[in-house]
Design a protein around this motif. Structure first.
Motif, PDB file in Angstrom:
ATOM      1  N   GLY A  94       0.636  -1.054  -0.035  1.00 23.94           N
ATOM      2  CA  GLY A  94      -0.083  -0.010  -0.005  1.00 23.94           C
ATOM      3  C   GLY A  94       0.839   1.176   0.093  1.00 23.94           C
ATOM      4  N   HIS A 211      -3.341   0.498   8.176  1.00 21.92           N
ATOM      5  CA  HIS A 211      -2.971   0.276   6.569  1.00 21.92           C
ATOM      6  C   HIS A 211      -2.411   1.470   5.934  1.00 21.92           C
ATOM      7  CE1 HIS A 211      -3.018  -1.174   2.400  1.00 21.92           C
ATOM      8  NE2 HIS A 211      -2.468  -2.235   2.941  1.00 21.92           N
ATOM      9  N   LEU A 213      -2.714   2.693   3.323  1.00 17.83           N
ATOM     10  CA  LEU A 213      -3.743   3.519   2.246  1.00 17.83           C
ATOM     11  C   LEU A 213      -4.895   4.103   3.148  1.00 17.83           C
ATOM     12  CD1 LEU A 213      -4.164   1.085  -0.611  1.00 17.83           C
ATOM     13  CD2 LEU A 213      -2.846   3.050  -0.532  1.00 17.83           C
TER      14      LEU A 213
END
Length: 226
Positions: A94, A211, A213
């Motif tokens: 990511g 995460h 993202l």
């Protein structure tokens, strides 16, 4: 009062921008093999990566940290890592997309790390990140490393930016303390090298993400001054 628009994102290196643990684990296992010892559980190494060479050697060897034996092992670890610091290290899943988003939004990004320059610089070059990174601050550049605010203050000075317009992302309490003291916004990540007894949600960061993202939403809000 309207919040200052975001102009730059700074990342800690190990456990935030990059998954460097595979190379650390490989070095630890090679070091143990050289001393006629079997492999150690790699999770023991990953759990203490944020503590640096000292913590990893202590996790892998039953040795007195005040002994000459420990110091010899630490130096051997660092010598081996010098030759194996950019073999298996990669951007976290990511993170390539996030960096592309940051650049597409015409933001600046850089790295502020407690990793010595002799390791950090070749890693950035090997991964093709050196030419994209606007600033790289290592302990070599300051008198006091994180959690002191000096590295973040220096990074902002080199970029010519007000710390209030900068987001610092890290996977250790020291990162959040350093950023907060320097006056930046802070984001704690849970996907890094977090000790099992630690909890990033207790560090006082402005935001916590699971995460890379997820930082897209954070950036969108910061860009509009929301």
């Amino acid at each position: 009062m309207t919040r200052m628009r975001l102009q730059a994102v700074l990342f800690d290196m190990d456990g935030t921008l990059l998954d460097t643990a595979p190379d650390f684990v490989a070095v630890v296992q090679a070091l143990r093999a050289a001393h006629a010892l079997p492999p150690v559980d790699e999770q023991r190494v990953r759990d203490v990566v944020s503590g640096g060479a000292r913590a990893m050697v202590l996790a892998a060897f039953d040795v007195d940290p005040l002994s000459a034996e420990f110091e010899a092992l630490r130096l051997e670890f660092l010598e081996r890592y010098q030759n194996h610091c950019a073999v298996e290290t990669r951007l976290f899943d990511g993170m390539p997309e996030l960096l592309a988003d940051i650049e597409q939004a015409h933001l600046i990004w850089g790295v502020v790390t407690n990793k010595p320059l002799r390791f950090a610089e070749p890693i950035m070059q090997q991964l093709g990140l050196a030419e994209r990174c606007a600033v790289l601050i290592c302990p070599d550049h300051v008198t006091r490393s994180k959690p002191d605010p000096e590295p973040l203050i220096l990074a902002c000075q080199r970029l010519g930016l007000d710390p209030a317009s900068v987001l610092f992302v890290g996977d250790d309490l020291r990162d959040i303390e350093s950023g907060a003291a320097a006056g930046t916004k802070t984001a704690a990540v849970t996907f890094g090298y977090i000790h099992p007894d630690d909890n990033p949600r207790h560090w006082g960061a402005d935001v916590v993400v699971d995460h890379p993202l997820e930082l897209r939403t954070v950036l969108d809000r910061a860009l509009c001054g929301c």
